[in-house]
Motif scaffolding. Structure first.
Motif, PDB file in Angstrom:
ATOM      1  N   ARG A 133       0.832  -1.205   0.000  1.00 51.94           N
ATOM      2  CA  ARG A 133       0.000   0.000   0.000  1.00 51.94           C
ATOM      3  C   ARG A 133       0.866   1.253   0.000  1.00 51.94           C
ATOM      4  NH1 ARG A 133      -3.588  -2.989   3.622  1.00 51.94           N
ATOM      5  NH2 ARG A 133      -2.493  -2.150   5.408  1.00 51.94           N
ATOM      6  N   PHE A 148     -10.744  -7.122  -2.646  1.00 46.49           N
ATOM      7  CA  PHE A 148     -10.774  -8.578  -2.519  1.00 46.49           C
ATOM      8  C   PHE A 148     -12.086  -9.151  -3.025  1.00 46.49           C
ATOM      9  CE2 PHE A 148      -7.721  -7.177   0.582  1.00 46.49           C
ATOM     10  CZ  PHE A 148      -6.716  -8.127   0.494  1.00 46.49           C
ATOM     11  N   PHE A 202     -14.520 -10.751   0.564  1.00 42.20           N
ATOM     12  CA  PHE A 202     -14.296  -9.455   1.172  1.00 42.20           C
ATOM     13  C   PHE A 202     -13.487  -9.563   2.459  1.00 42.20           C
ATOM     14  CE2 PHE A 202     -18.683  -9.141  -0.715  1.00 42.20           C
ATOM     15  CZ  PHE A 202     -18.179  -8.828  -1.950  1.00 42.20           C
ATOM     16  N   SER A 203     -12.576  -8.623   2.620  1.00 38.43           N
ATOM     17  CA  SER A 203     -11.790  -8.596   3.848  1.00 38.43           C
ATOM     18  C   SER A 203     -12.413  -7.573   4.780  1.00 38.43           C
ATOM     19  CB  SER A 203     -10.350  -8.224   3.531  1.00 38.43           C
ATOM     20  OG  SER A 203     -10.310  -6.958   2.937  1.00 38.43           O
ATOM     21  N   LEU A 204     -13.655  -7.847   5.144  1.00 42.43           N
ATOM     22  CA  LEU A 204     -14.397  -6.890   5.965  1.00 42.43           C
ATOM     23  C   LEU A 204     -14.660  -7.471   7.345  1.00 42.43           C
ATOM     24  CD1 LEU A 204     -16.999  -5.684   3.338  1.00 42.43           C
ATOM     25  CD2 LEU A 204     -14.912  -4.545   4.059  1.00 42.43           C
ATOM     26  N   PHE A 205     -15.029  -6.574   8.264  1.00 49.04           N
ATOM     27  CA  PHE A 205     -15.279  -6.970   9.640  1.00 49.04           C
ATOM     28  C   PHE A 205     -16.753  -6.728   9.940  1.00 49.04           C
ATOM     29  CE2 PHE A 205     -11.003  -5.544   9.010  1.00 49.04           C
ATOM     30  CZ  PHE A 205     -10.261  -6.614   9.497  1.00 49.04           C
ATOM     31  N   GLU A 215     -15.217   2.353  10.130  1.00 49.61           N
ATOM     32  CA  GLU A 215     -14.131   1.645  10.814  1.00 49.61           C
ATOM     33  C   GLU A 215     -13.444   0.679   9.862  1.00 49.61           C
ATOM     34  OE1 GLU A 215     -15.552   1.557  15.477  1.00 49.61           O
ATOM     35  OE2 GLU A 215     -16.353   0.071  14.113  1.00 49.61           O
ATOM     36  N   ALA A 261     -11.228   2.682   7.724  1.00 55.58           N
ATOM     37  CA  ALA A 261     -10.061   3.167   8.463  1.00 55.58           C
ATOM     38  C   ALA A 261      -9.004   2.072   8.597  1.00 55.58           C
ATOM     39  CB  ALA A 261     -10.481   3.655   9.849  1.00 55.58           C
ATOM     40  N   LEU A 262      -9.458   0.829   8.752  1.00 52.48           N
ATOM     41  CA  LEU A 262      -8.504  -0.271   8.920  1.00 52.48           C
ATOM     42  C   LEU A 262      -7.676  -0.513   7.660  1.00 52.48           C
ATOM     43  CD1 LEU A 262     -10.685  -2.727  10.981  1.00 52.48           C
ATOM     44  CD2 LEU A 262      -8.449  -1.888  11.641  1.00 52.48           C
ATOM     45  N   GLY A 263      -8.220  -0.085   6.527  1.00 55.22           N
ATOM     46  CA  GLY A 263      -7.479  -0.290   5.287  1.00 55.22           C
ATOM     47  C   GLY A 263      -6.566   0.869   4.938  1.00 55.22           C
ATOM     48  N   LEU A 264      -6.568   1.894   5.766  1.00 56.47           N
ATOM     49  CA  LEU A 264      -5.729   3.054   5.494  1.00 56.47           C
ATOM     50  C   LEU A 264      -4.583   3.076   6.488  1.00 56.47           C
ATOM     51  CD1 LEU A 264      -8.563   5.691   5.016  1.00 56.47           C
ATOM     52  CD2 LEU A 264      -7.303   4.487   3.256  1.00 56.47           C
ATOM     53  N   ASP A 265      -3.416   3.482   6.027  1.00 58.11           N
ATOM     54  CA  ASP A 265      -2.257   3.425   6.914  1.00 58.11           C
ATOM     55  C   ASP A 265      -1.935   4.764   7.551  1.00 58.11           C
ATOM     56  OD1 ASP A 265      -1.686   0.671   6.392  1.00 58.11           O
ATOM     57  OD2 ASP A 265      -1.136   1.330   4.387  1.00 58.11           O
ATOM     58  N   GLY A 266      -2.534   5.836   7.014  1.00 58.39           N
ATOM     59  CA  GLY A 266      -2.160   7.165   7.469  1.00 58.39           C
ATOM     60  C   GLY A 266      -2.600   7.448   8.891  1.00 58.39           C
ATOM     61  N   PHE A 280     -10.353   9.968  12.654  1.00 62.22           N
ATOM     62  CA  PHE A 280     -11.532   9.206  12.301  1.00 62.22           C
ATOM     63  C   PHE A 280     -12.590  10.082  11.635  1.00 62.22           C
ATOM     64  CE2 PHE A 280     -15.126   6.416  13.211  1.00 62.22           C
ATOM     65  CZ  PHE A 280     -14.578   5.261  12.712  1.00 62.22           C
ATOM     66  N   ARG A 328     -12.814   1.778  -0.180  1.00 60.91           N
ATOM     67  CA  ARG A 328     -11.630   1.711   0.677  1.00 60.91           C
ATOM     68  C   ARG A 328     -10.358   1.740  -0.167  1.00 60.91           C
ATOM     69  NH1 ARG A 328     -11.301  -2.896   5.120  1.00 60.91           N
ATOM     70  NH2 ARG A 328     -11.089  -4.330   3.406  1.00 60.91           N
TER      71      ARG A 328
END
Lengths: 522, 305
Positions: A89, A97, A100-103, A110, A113-118, A122, A161
């Motif tokens: 990234r 994906f 899906f790589s979702l929660f 949220e 946000a988990l897929g962003l590194d910066g 929030f 995302r």
């Protein structure tokens, strides 16, 4: 723009990403065997192949999720070693994906946000999420939790995302499988725009027409090896399929079918959902005769899941005669009682809903087959018969597996789908309700499943196909009805229906009201 | 009035170890790890906590000893379940049995030794306010610490990025891994935090509640803490309600028994469990749909490479 190199890049430019002899070995099995590809900026590059051809493995290597056993990757000409997705990234590689790589228990914001590194706050993420989702026409409510959302909405999260990372190279794994034609068109517009912005896109799809229309280059994989690189626009769908499968794909033949008695009837079904965010079914009616295939189109999350639950008996209906199977009021009957009437059901979710992932195929066969005579005698399971049923399914539907009776979860998605559909079809039901029969299945397997549905109908079964794949519905159904906000439109004769008409219905408008009503009478 | 104040004071004292242990376990479980060894870690914390204070005379050293003991035990658990991918339930049960046995050995030297318990806060004027003063301003440090801890945990889980990542690991470890988060490392840290909290909760018993160590003195509090986490639906706010409710009913039923109410004492002893379960279940029912259970809870994760 120069035409001398792919994608019109200047002749001296380097590819954005290059894989050289990329190999991934599991024991003696080669998931990827010396793959050479070049990804250029300003190009949409298709990755084609059957289930198990090694597409996912290749993509995972590029995204840093797996480490190659041999070979190397070059990013703008420099050797690239990725220890993890965060490093991918950081270079500008984004990924959507397929599974899906979702929660489920987290909100949309949220998940993003988990897929962003910066270090973005929030609040900023939520604001930017709204912005991006509006900009690209992918509506999302940041506050909803994922478990409440449909498959289509979940995919939107994945796409948004990835877009929010502002990637230079975007990988999409089967992105259109759950979108309406209009939504797919919107996505294509987005992809064209991303391409024009100078980004590179790797596009994995089973839909050859889509690839032909959208992609500039295609890499075709078969059993872990690259078999060809071609320009899809210069190929036909048939020639692409031939390269993928290695053999000719059979054309589906429609059998002649005589209309018989109605076998499945839904009368003015109203149903308030258990889940407060579910869709309310509003006066849904349909009639399905033996030998007929009715298609139910619609964007995910418009009440198809609720209707499936009501038909299968996962959700009971108070007025028993709202659902009639083989002339018997079945609204209040249990799933098993409905199966005893000769109905069979294939839910959308293969793992967890269609099968118990950690149980063997034989156990999973028994779970839906126990109501039919044969598998259970005097309360004891006839193991030999159950295993024989597994063998028959395996053979008829070409389910590829390592052992005779493996766990359901060990099968690849496409093979498990073939198994789940085959399991119900081979019980020779009088009524079959099937949801997304070919989702994530490769072209060859999809043909097998569709042909099986046609053959079943030819034998007098009433088949209801719930699908988001319009091509599929147009190919195999006699009539199509569209689900929108819990209401089912009148059905149109498939032969008379146009994609535009269906697309508009899927979006909630009613093109040529009178014509539609007229068509439904026919 | 005197009696009511006395009851509230004893309720706070009875609830605090439950709250501390359950807070730690909540964090552990939110990361997807089910550590059933809370009872074992608590009793080790009690033995080592008393030992530390008895040897040095310092409550703080005792509390730290308790925390370290709990954390070391949780590291054994983590090595087994995260490193070697052993079943979490079996390992947790073994940990409890191990902890009870080992604490007996360690505590054998101090059985019967009394120590001075943790001092209570005393602010000259506020504490001496007739009713309520002692309740609000006259507690030992553990009580304030436990409340600060749960507030901090709630803030961490819902307001920080690290907390979000931790919840994500508990919800779907495959996805978390696919996005590049170090699932096992996060779980290791969460498990160690849970161990430290359990050890601290155990140390509270000899350091502030009853000033000596006897084998088995945790008397099932670790199991109650575990149950509270589940019935509180893994929500910190509800954990506070559950822990204090449990403490309150256990103290009240003692007083009721003492006053000679004609209800069988066995039934009265069961009341705290019954009341807590009923209230927390009612709260869970009130929540509309959805589950807060960490979906990956108790499942082993082995990243594919």
């Amino acid at each position: 723009m120069s035409e001398t190199t792919p994608g019109g890049s200047p002749p001296d430019a380097k590819p954005l990403l290059q894989t050289i002899g990329l190999t991934k070995r599991y024991g003696t099995f080669l998931a990827n065997d010396g793959i050479d590809t070049e990804i250029w900026p300003r190009q949409i590059h298709a990755l084609l192949g059957e289930n198990g051809a090694g597409k996912s493995t290749l993509v995972k290597l590029i995204y840093g999720l797996l480490q190659p056993s041999a070979g190397e990757m070059r990013w703008e000409g420099h050797v690239m070693v990725l220890a993890g997705p965060a490093q991918a990234r950081a270079r500008g590689i984004g990924m959507v994906f397929q599974h899906f790589s979702l929660f489920d228990n987290l909100t949309v914001a949220e998940n993003v946000a988990l897929g962003l590194d910066g270090k973005e706050s929030f609040k900023d993420i939520s604001a930017r999420l709204r912005e991006v989702s509006r900009l690209y026409g992918l509506p999302l409510d940041p506050k909803r939790e994922v478990w409440q959302l449909s498959v289509g909405e979940r995919q939107r999260i994945e796409i948004v995302r990835a877009l929010m990372q502002n990637p230079r190279f975007l990988i999409l794994d089967e992105p259109t499988s759950v979108l309406t034609p209009q939504e797919a068109d919107q996505l294509f517009a987005v992809l064209e725009r991303l391409k024009a912005e100078g980004r590179a896109i790797l596009y994995i799809s089973h839909k050859l027409d889509e690839v032909k229309r959208l992609c500039d280059t295609a890499t075709i994989l078969r059993t872990g090896r690259k078999v060809a690189t071609c320009s899809p626009k210069a190929e036909t769908a048939g020639s692409l399929a031939r390269m993928m499968v290695g053999t000719e794909i059979k054309e589906i033949r429609a059998a002649t079918r005589a209309a018989r008695m109605p076998r499945l009837v839904v009368n003015h079904l109203d149903l308030v959902p258990d889940d407060p965010h579910g869709v309310r079914l509003d006066d849904v009616s349909l009639e399905l005769k033996g030998g007929e295939i009715l298609g139910m189109a619609g964007v995910a999350g418009n009440g198809q899941d609720e209707l499936f639950a009501a038909l299968s008996g996962e959700r009971l209906v108070e007025q028993s005669n709202a659902i009639v199977i083989e002339g018997i009021a079945a609204g209040a009957l249990s799933i098993t009682a409905r199966r005893r009437l000769g109905a069979a059901f294939v839910p959308e979710e293969r793992l967890g809903h269609g099968t118990a992932p950690r149980m063997k195929l034989s156990d999973n066969t028994l779970l839906t087959g126990h109501a039919a005579p044969g598998m259970v005698r005097h309360g004891f399971v006839d193991t030999q018969r159950v295993l024989a049923a597994v063998d028959r399914i395996t053979e008829s539907f070409d389910v590829r597996k390592a052992r005779r009776d493996p766990e359901a979860a060990s099968l690849s998605g496409g093979n498990l789908q073939k198994f789940v559909v085959g399991r119900e079809i081979l019980q020779n039901p009088g009524v079959l309700v099937v949801s997304q029969p070919t989702w994530g299945v490769d072209a060859g397997a999809a043909t097998v499943i569709r042909q099986a549905l046609l053959d079943l109908a030819a034998g007098g079964t009433a088949v209801l196909v719930i699908s988001q794949d319009l091509d599929e519905l147009i190919e195999i159904t006699d009539r199509i009805a569209v689900m929108f906000h819990g209401r089912l439109s009148a059905s149109l004769k498939t032969a008379d229906a146009t994609r535009e008409q269906l697309g508009l219905l899927m979006g909630g408008s009613h093109p040529g009201q009178e014509d539609t009503a007229h068509a439904a009478r026919a | 009035m005197e009696l009511v104040e006395a009851i509230i004071l004893s309720v706070l004292a009875a609830s605090t170890p439950l709250l501390i242990a359950a807070t730690g376990e909540l964090v552990t479980e939110r990361s997807g790890v089910l550590n059933l060894g809370v009872e074992g870690m608590m009793i080790m914390g009690a033995a080592c906590g008393l030992g530390g204070t008895w040897l040095t005379g310092s409550i703080i050293v005792g509390a730290l000893c308790g925390m370290i003991a709990g954390m070391l035990l949780s590291l054994i658990f983590a090595t087994m379940t995260l490193g070697l991918a052993v079943n979490q339930v079996a390992t947790g049960l073994a940990l409890t049995i191990f902890g009870i046995g080992l604490s007996g050995l360690i505590g054998a030297g101090f059985v019967g030794e009394r120590i001075a318990t943790a001092p209570h806060l005393h602010l000259p004027s506020p504490t001496d306010v007739p009713f309520g003063g002692r309740i609000l301003f006259g507690q030992d440090g553990f009580v304030y610490l436990s409340l600060a801890l749960i507030v901090a945990v709630r803030w961490f889980l819902y307001r920080t990025r690290a907390g979000l990542v931790l919840r994500a690991c508990g919800d779907n470890h495959v996805s978390a891994h696919a996005l590049g988060y170090p699932v096992l490392r996060i779980r290791l840290l969460a498990t160690m935090f849970g161990g430290a909290c359990a050890g601290l909760a155990g140390a509270y018993l000899p350091l502030a509640y009853t000033p000596f160590f006897i084998p088995g003195m945790t008397a099932g509090r670790g199991w109650i803490a575990l149950a509270l986490v589940v019935f509180a639906s893994w929500l910190p706010g509800r954990l506070v309600i559950g822990a204090y409710l449990f403490g309150a009913v256990s103290i009240l039923q003692l007083h009721a028994q003492g006053a000679g109410i004609g209800i069988p004492s066995q039934f009265m002893s069961a009341l705290p469990y019954l009341a807590t379960v009923i209230v927390l279940v009612a709260l869970s029912r009130a929540r509309s749909g959805g589950s807060t259970t960490p979906a990956s809870l108790g499942t082993v994760f082995v990243p594919d490479r």
